[in-house]
Write an enzyme that holds these catalytic residues in place. Structure first.
Site, PDB file in Angstrom:
ATOM      1  N   ASP A  85      -6.250  -2.970  11.506  1.00 45.73           N
ATOM      2  CA  ASP A  85      -5.095  -2.083  11.536  1.00 45.73           C
ATOM      3  C   ASP A  85      -4.905  -1.581  12.973  1.00 45.73           C
ATOM      4  OD1 ASP A  85      -2.963  -0.557  10.687  1.00 45.73           O
ATOM      5  OD2 ASP A  85      -4.075   0.514   9.146  1.00 45.73           O
ATOM      6  N   CYS A  99       0.815  -1.214   0.000  1.00 44.83           N
ATOM      7  CA  CYS A  99       0.000   0.000   0.000  1.00 44.83           C
ATOM      8  C   CYS A  99       0.854   1.271   0.000  1.00 44.83           C
ATOM      9  CB  CYS A  99      -0.930  -0.018   1.221  1.00 44.83           C
ATOM     10  SG  CYS A  99      -2.355   1.087   1.042  1.00 44.83           S
TER      11      CYS A  99
END
Length: 208
Positions: free
Chosen positions: A129, A11
């Site tokens: 996360d 990412c």
């Protein structure tokens, strides 16, 4: 066999050379951050970065509390396969998108897992996360993995994953996929090829 493999998303892509290197290492997906971030890119930049992307590499738009118009713009751009929602979006927004949806849930304590039930029906995939204050990912820090160890559902693991801890994360949790970003960077938005290669190699060696 696919079920024995951990899928890999890299990412925070901002540079053509990093996209090319990621292709060569064999990642499954790349994330492009459209929300406010040191790694933020425009749709025009994403088009430039993905113009020569080979088939079968998924492209993920990462957003935080987007307006409906922004979601429509992302969908209509033809640039993405997934939208990853990283804010406090309502489940109906995820259910309405024509792209596959990923809902990020930030974890700091047990009570944060109440969000799982909220999005189970609307999100195609859940991503866990690290929660630190109001930051929406990109902290470079891991959360307490024991909080999700007993979850019996496929998910994507994020939060401070890199060459030094990825093997332990995979052994403990056996996630469907992992999302790597800040721990494989030289600086925000600029990947470190050595760290990318080392981390990806360790993920590919792991058998569930």
């Amino acid at each position: 066999m696919l079920e024995n493999r951990t899928m890999i998303k890299l990412c925070g892509m901002t540079r053509g050379e990093d996209v090319a290197y990621a292709v060569n290492t064999g990642v499954d997906a790349m994330g492009f951050i459209l929300a406010k971030s040191p790694r933020q890119v425009t749709l025009e930049k994403v088009k430039e970065l993905t113009d020569n992307l080979p088939p079968f590499i998924a492209r993920v738009a990462v957003v935080v509390n987007p307006e409906l118009e922004k979601v429509a713009e992302i969908e209509n751009s033809g640039l993405f396969d997934y939208i990853q929602f990283h804010g406090s979006e309502e489940p109906k927004m995820l259910a309405r998108t024509v792209l596959k949806s990923i809902k990020a849930i930030s974890i700091a304590a047990q009570e944060d897992l109440t969000e799982v039930e909220k999005y189970l029906e609307s999100a195609d995939y859940l991503l866990f996360d690290t929660k630190i204050g109001s930051q929406s990912g990109g902290t470079g820090q891991s959360f307490n993995w024991s909080l999700i160890r007993e979850l019996e559902l496929p998910y994507i693991l994020a939060g401070g994953l890199g060459a030094d801890n990825i093997e332990e994360a995979l052994k403990q949790l056996k996630p469907l996929a992992v999302d790597i970003n800040s721990r494989v960077e030289a600086e925000p938005g600029k990947k470190n090829n050595h760290l990318v290669k080392k981390t990806v190699e360790k993920i590919k060696k792991f058998k569930k």
